[in-house]
Design a protein around this motif. Sequence first.
Motif, PDB file in Angstrom:
ATOM      1  N   CYS A  66       0.826  -1.201   0.000  1.00  0.00           N
ATOM      2  CA  CYS A  66       0.000   0.000   0.000  1.00  0.00           C
ATOM      3  C   CYS A  66       0.869   1.263   0.000  1.00  0.00           C
ATOM      4  CB  CYS A  66      -0.935  -0.014   1.197  1.00  0.00           C
ATOM      5  SG  CYS A  66      -2.055   1.381   1.264  1.00  0.00           S
ATOM      6  N   LEU A  67       1.880   1.281   0.854  1.00  0.00           N
ATOM      7  CA  LEU A  67       2.779   2.439   0.909  1.00  0.00           C
ATOM      8  C   LEU A  67       3.536   2.630  -0.400  1.00  0.00           C
ATOM      9  CD1 LEU A  67       4.228   2.071   4.533  1.00  0.00           C
ATOM     10  CD2 LEU A  67       2.607   3.801   3.700  1.00  0.00           C
ATOM     11  N   PHE A  68       3.997   1.528  -0.985  1.00  0.00           N
ATOM     12  CA  PHE A  68       4.701   1.600  -2.261  1.00  0.00           C
ATOM     13  C   PHE A  68       3.790   2.172  -3.348  1.00  0.00           C
ATOM     14  CE2 PHE A  68       5.735  -0.281  -6.375  1.00  0.00           C
ATOM     15  CZ  PHE A  68       7.036   0.197  -6.542  1.00  0.00           C
ATOM     16  N   LEU A  69       2.565   1.672  -3.435  1.00  0.00           N
ATOM     17  CA  LEU A  69       1.634   2.179  -4.450  1.00  0.00           C
ATOM     18  C   LEU A  69       1.274   3.642  -4.211  1.00  0.00           C
ATOM     19  CD1 LEU A  69      -0.715  -0.888  -4.924  1.00  0.00           C
ATOM     20  CD2 LEU A  69       0.965   0.017  -6.534  1.00  0.00           C
ATOM     21  N   PHE A  70       1.133   4.016  -2.953  1.00  0.00           N
ATOM     22  CA  PHE A  70       0.855   5.405  -2.623  1.00  0.00           C
ATOM     23  C   PHE A  70       1.994   6.308  -3.092  1.00  0.00           C
ATOM     24  CE2 PHE A  70       1.213   8.951   0.411  1.00  0.00           C
ATOM     25  CZ  PHE A  70       0.006   9.594   0.144  1.00  0.00           C
ATOM     26  N   LEU A  71       3.236   5.928  -2.769  1.00  0.00           N
ATOM     27  CA  LEU A  71       4.397   6.721  -3.198  1.00  0.00           C
ATOM     28  C   LEU A  71       4.541   6.748  -4.712  1.00  0.00           C
ATOM     29  CD1 LEU A  71       7.052   5.708  -0.513  1.00  0.00           C
ATOM     30  CD2 LEU A  71       5.859   7.897  -0.739  1.00  0.00           C
ATOM     31  N   LEU A  72       4.319   5.620  -5.345  1.00  0.00           N
ATOM     32  CA  LEU A  72       4.393   5.560  -6.804  1.00  0.00           C
ATOM     33  C   LEU A  72       3.340   6.462  -7.441  1.00  0.00           C
ATOM     34  CD1 LEU A  72       5.909   4.180  -9.150  1.00  0.00           C
ATOM     35  CD2 LEU A  72       4.132   2.431  -9.106  1.00  0.00           C
ATOM     36  N   SER A  73       2.153   6.489  -6.867  1.00  0.00           N
ATOM     37  CA  SER A  73       1.094   7.358  -7.367  1.00  0.00           C
ATOM     38  C   SER A  73       1.469   8.831  -7.204  1.00  0.00           C
ATOM     39  CB  SER A  73      -0.220   7.088  -6.632  1.00  0.00           C
ATOM     40  OG  SER A  73      -0.680   5.806  -6.911  1.00  0.00           O
ATOM     41  N   LEU A  74       2.071   9.174  -6.078  1.00  0.00           N
ATOM     42  CA  LEU A  74       2.518  10.555  -5.873  1.00  0.00           C
ATOM     43  C   LEU A  74       3.614  10.939  -6.855  1.00  0.00           C
ATOM     44  CD1 LEU A  74       2.665  10.887  -1.966  1.00  0.00           C
ATOM     45  CD2 LEU A  74       0.993  11.903  -3.530  1.00  0.00           C
ATOM     46  N   ILE A  75       4.578  10.052  -7.043  1.00  0.00           N
ATOM     47  CA  ILE A  75       5.701  10.333  -7.943  1.00  0.00           C
ATOM     48  C   ILE A  75       5.222  10.510  -9.383  1.00  0.00           C
ATOM     49  CG2 ILE A  75       7.804   9.333  -8.964  1.00  0.00           C
ATOM     50  CD1 ILE A  75       8.298   8.066  -6.172  1.00  0.00           C
ATOM     51  N   THR A  76       4.284   9.673  -9.813  1.00  0.00           N
ATOM     52  CA  THR A  76       3.805   9.731 -11.197  1.00  0.00           C
ATOM     53  C   THR A  76       2.669  10.723 -11.391  1.00  0.00           C
ATOM     54  OG1 THR A  76       2.306   7.866 -10.839  1.00  0.00           O
ATOM     55  CG2 THR A  76       4.527   7.366 -11.691  1.00  0.00           C
ATOM     56  N   GLY A  77       2.207  11.331 -10.293  1.00  0.00           N
ATOM     57  CA  GLY A  77       1.162  12.349 -10.404  1.00  0.00           C
ATOM     58  C   GLY A  77      -0.238  11.804 -10.631  1.00  0.00           C
ATOM     59  N   GLN A  78      -0.475  10.589 -10.190  1.00  0.00           N
ATOM     60  CA  GLN A  78      -1.798   9.989 -10.356  1.00  0.00           C
ATOM     61  C   GLN A  78      -2.761  10.541  -9.309  1.00  0.00           C
ATOM     62  OE1 GLN A  78      -2.511   7.769 -12.893  1.00  0.00           O
ATOM     63  NE2 GLN A  78      -0.450   8.319 -13.541  1.00  0.00           N
ATOM     64  N   ASP A  79      -3.997  10.735  -9.717  1.00  0.00           N
ATOM     65  CA  ASP A  79      -5.020  11.227  -8.797  1.00  0.00           C
ATOM     66  C   ASP A  79      -5.580  10.093  -7.949  1.00  0.00           C
ATOM     67  OD1 ASP A  79      -4.940  13.875  -9.638  1.00  0.00           O
ATOM     68  OD2 ASP A  79      -6.335  13.500 -11.272  1.00  0.00           O
ATOM     69  N   PHE A  80      -6.014  10.445  -6.742  1.00  0.00           N
ATOM     70  CA  PHE A  80      -6.669   9.503  -5.847  1.00  0.00           C
ATOM     71  C   PHE A  80      -8.172   9.733  -5.817  1.00  0.00           C
ATOM     72  CE2 PHE A  80      -2.398   9.797  -4.103  1.00  0.00           C
ATOM     73  CZ  PHE A  80      -2.073   8.468  -3.981  1.00  0.00           C
ATOM     74  N   TYR A  81      -8.625  10.730  -6.488  1.00  0.00           N
ATOM     75  CA  TYR A  81     -10.032  11.134  -6.419  1.00  0.00           C
ATOM     76  C   TYR A  81     -10.484  11.562  -7.812  1.00  0.00           C
ATOM     77  CZ  TYR A  81      -7.440  15.467  -6.218  1.00  0.00           C
ATOM     78  OH  TYR A  81      -6.550  16.469  -6.486  1.00  0.00           O
ATOM     79  N   GLY A  82     -11.770  11.851  -7.930  1.00  0.00           N
ATOM     80  CA  GLY A  82     -12.318  12.317  -9.192  1.00  0.00           C
ATOM     81  C   GLY A  82     -12.824  11.208 -10.098  1.00  0.00           C
ATOM     82  N   PHE A  83     -12.864   9.994  -9.589  1.00  0.00           N
ATOM     83  CA  PHE A  83     -13.364   8.883 -10.395  1.00  0.00           C
ATOM     84  C   PHE A  83     -14.875   8.783 -10.231  1.00  0.00           C
ATOM     85  CE2 PHE A  83      -9.017   7.639  -9.157  1.00  0.00           C
ATOM     86  CZ  PHE A  83      -8.459   7.490 -10.416  1.00  0.00           C
ATOM     87  N   GLU A  84     -15.518   8.107 -11.154  1.00  0.00           N
ATOM     88  CA  GLU A  84     -16.948   7.862 -11.014  1.00  0.00           C
ATOM     89  C   GLU A  84     -17.171   6.893  -9.857  1.00  0.00           C
ATOM     90  OE1 GLU A  84     -18.853   6.692 -14.637  1.00  0.00           O
ATOM     91  OE2 GLU A  84     -17.599   8.039 -15.821  1.00  0.00           O
ATOM     92  N   LYS A  85     -18.355   6.978  -9.240  1.00  0.00           N
ATOM     93  CA  LYS A  85     -18.660   6.131  -8.084  1.00  0.00           C
ATOM     94  C   LYS A  85     -18.500   4.650  -8.401  1.00  0.00           C
ATOM     95  CE  LYS A  85     -21.708   9.418  -5.874  1.00  0.00           C
ATOM     96  NZ  LYS A  85     -23.053   9.753  -5.461  1.00  0.00           N
ATOM     97  N   GLN A  86     -18.861   4.258  -9.592  1.00  0.00           N
ATOM     98  CA  GLN A  86     -18.755   2.853  -9.990  1.00  0.00           C
ATOM     99  C   GLN A  86     -17.293   2.382  -9.957  1.00  0.00           C
ATOM    100  OE1 GLN A  86     -20.421   1.999 -13.813  1.00  0.00           O
ATOM    101  NE2 GLN A  86     -20.269  -0.203 -13.539  1.00  0.00           N
TER     102      GLN A  86
END
Length: 167
Positions: free
Chosen positions: A70-90
């Motif tokens: 989980c921590l690795f994916l979180f850091l990777l998402s931050l480094i690559t600039g991926q959003d954690f929000y803004g997706f459709e509810k589905q």
Amino acid sequence: PGILSGLAFALLRSIIITIWDVNILCSKVWGDILAILAAFSAAAYLFTGRSMRKELEYFPYLYIIYTYACLFLFLLSLITGQDFYGFEKQNYLYFISLALGPTLVGHSILNYSVRKVPATIVSLSILLEPVLTTIIAWLLLGEGISWMTLAGGLFILSGVYRAINGL
């Protein structure tokens, strides 16, 4: 000999499907390369896990593994600039389903198995995933299966069967 022949069958399957993909569309080769890297990573993970599981109980081991993932994916998402929000509810439902199904059930079973069964067999059994996924996609979604994919799937089944019987 059974485990080695099972591994050879599984490798032959990968080569058959890769060659077929090159003939169909070159863009699939990148996916095959990623799949091979994922297979090596999964095997290394299971072999490492086998030695760690000798020292750690099951649930603490899972807690450590899933926390670091989980921590690795979180850091990777931050480094690559991926959003954690803004997706459709589905999509959030899909994310939760993937976390609960394949991760908590599937990976936890693999992590449990690696203490009871040789890591070679456990890692080889991961090759059954695309075979089962292909069958489910065919049954539920009406996806077609090429003859080469069918042949590759049969090689996987044969390889896993031979490896298990070689124990």
